[in-house]
Design a protein around this motif. Structure first.
Motif, short mmCIF file in Angstrom:
data_model
loop_
_atom_site.label_atom_id
_atom_site.label_comp_id
_atom_site.label_asym_id
_atom_site.label_seq_id
_atom_site.Cartn_x
_atom_site.Cartn_y
_atom_site.Cartn_z
N SER A 2 123.31 114.86 23.53
CA SER A 2 122.82 116.19 23.21
C SER A 2 121.61 116.54 24.07
O SER A 2 121.01 115.68 24.73
CB SER A 2 122.43 116.27 21.73
OG SER A 2 121.27 115.50 21.48
N ASP A 5 118.65 114.61 22.92
CA ASP A 5 118.70 113.22 23.39
C ASP A 5 118.24 113.14 24.85
O ASP A 5 117.49 112.22 25.23
CB ASP A 5 120.11 112.65 23.27
CG ASP A 5 120.49 112.35 21.83
OD1 ASP A 5 119.58 112.03 21.04
OD2 ASP A 5 121.68 112.43 21.49
N LYS A 27 116.00 116.14 15.72
CA LYS A 27 117.43 115.84 15.83
C LYS A 27 118.11 115.90 14.46
O LYS A 27 119.23 116.39 14.33
CB LYS A 27 117.63 114.47 16.47
CG LYS A 27 119.09 114.15 16.78
CD LYS A 27 119.21 112.85 17.55
CE LYS A 27 120.67 112.54 17.86
NZ LYS A 27 120.82 111.27 18.61
N GLU A 30 118.34 119.61 13.43
CA GLU A 30 119.15 120.42 14.33
C GLU A 30 120.63 120.37 13.94
O GLU A 30 121.41 121.26 14.29
CB GLU A 30 118.98 119.94 15.77
CG GLU A 30 119.61 120.88 16.80
CD GLU A 30 119.71 120.27 18.18
OE1 GLU A 30 119.48 120.99 19.16
OE2 GLU A 30 120.03 119.07 18.27
N LYS A 31 121.02 119.34 13.20
CA LYS A 31 122.43 119.17 12.83
C LYS A 31 122.95 120.34 11.99
O LYS A 31 124.13 120.66 12.03
CB LYS A 31 122.61 117.87 12.04
CG LYS A 31 122.30 116.61 12.83
CD LYS A 31 122.40 115.38 11.93
CE LYS A 31 122.03 114.11 12.68
NZ LYS A 31 122.07 112.91 11.80
#
Length: 269
Positions: A2, A5, A27, A30-31
């Motif tokens: 991502s 990442d 992170k 953000e899902k």
């Protein structure tokens, strides 16, 4: 891999210890499209911290690209559009997480899995109180909560490393600020901050951050470089501090300097 990442792998070595946890928080949130605003402000905090290192301009630029893309892809997200709402949302989220950690700390026996979950929540509280600094000085209550949470997370980590998983008590727990507790406080899940409509907006003078980000809300404005925004924010804060001491001359001087920085980017000035 991502975008987050990729950005995390670009994080300068000298900032990894301080900021890697904020990437982890971003992170996680953000899902869910409903909580992407939390990730947005985590990355804004990361950009602010990295900006203190002049040699990391490329990394800062990459993070700013992420912020612009996120804002463009979520044009109706009121939490992203309004920093005042963003601050209220994160403060409320911290409060709920603190209440959950207090409840968990009160359990006399905890399994290793429960301790790991509790540790992650403490780390999240600590990280989110850091993020609150993007809105200006962090309120003392929340600053204290962040320090307690970080210390408790480290203590749990050491306990797990030593093979622990049993004790615990409320003595090391935290208490949410009184302004956000009570029967009328809106209930939210840690993974779902309250909707912007839950916070009626009262008319108020624009803050330094709001003034510096005004270009995003004005159709006739140019894009403002990050360093200009940062400097303008500082000048507005200096002006506000001067007014608190009734030093009108200094307040006017700093305010005028901030406006002078912003004029080239807004044809309404």
């Amino acid at each position: 891999m991502s975008v987050l990442d990729t950005l995390a792998t670009q994080l300068p070595q000298e900032l990894r210890v301080k900021l890697m946890q904020h990437f982890g928080i971003a992170k996680e949130y953000e899902k869910n499209p409903q909580t992407i605003s939390i990730a947005y402000y985590c990355l804004m905090y990361i950009a602010n911290e990295a900006f203190k290192f002049p040699k990391e301009k490329q990394f800062v630029s990459n993070v700013l690209d992420y912020l612009e893309t996120t804002k463009r892809n979520n044009p109706h997200d009121d939490i992203i559009k309004s920093m005042a709402t963003g601050q209220e949302t994160i403060e409320e989220l911290v409060t709920v997480l603190v209440e959950e950690t207090n409840e968990a700390e009160g359990e006399e026996i905890k399994s290793p899995d429960q301790l790991r979950l509790l540790m992650r929540k403490h780390y999240t509280v600590g990280g989110l109180t850091d993020v609150l600094s993007v809105f200006g000085p962090v309120k003392e209550d929340f600053s204290t909560l962040g320090k307690i949470a970080k210390n408790r997370a480290v203590a749990i980590f050491r306990e797990l490393k030593a093979g622990g998983g049993g004790g615990g008590g409320a003595s090391s727990g935290m208490r949410p600020p009184e302004s956000n507790t009570g029967a009328n406080a809106p209930a939210i899940s840690p993974s779902k901050p309250p909707a912007a409509s839950a916070y009626p907006q009262m008319p108020q003078m624009p803050s330094a951050n709001a003034a510096a980000s005004y270009h995003d809300q004005s159709g006739g404005s140019k894009s403002v470089p990050f360093d200009v925004i940062s400097q303008a924010q500082k000048l507005f804060r200096y002006a506000n501090s001067a007014l608190e001491h009734e030093d009108v001359a200094t307040a006017m001087k700093n305010g005028e300097q901030a406006l002078q920085l912003l004029r080239p980017y807004n044809n309404q000035f």
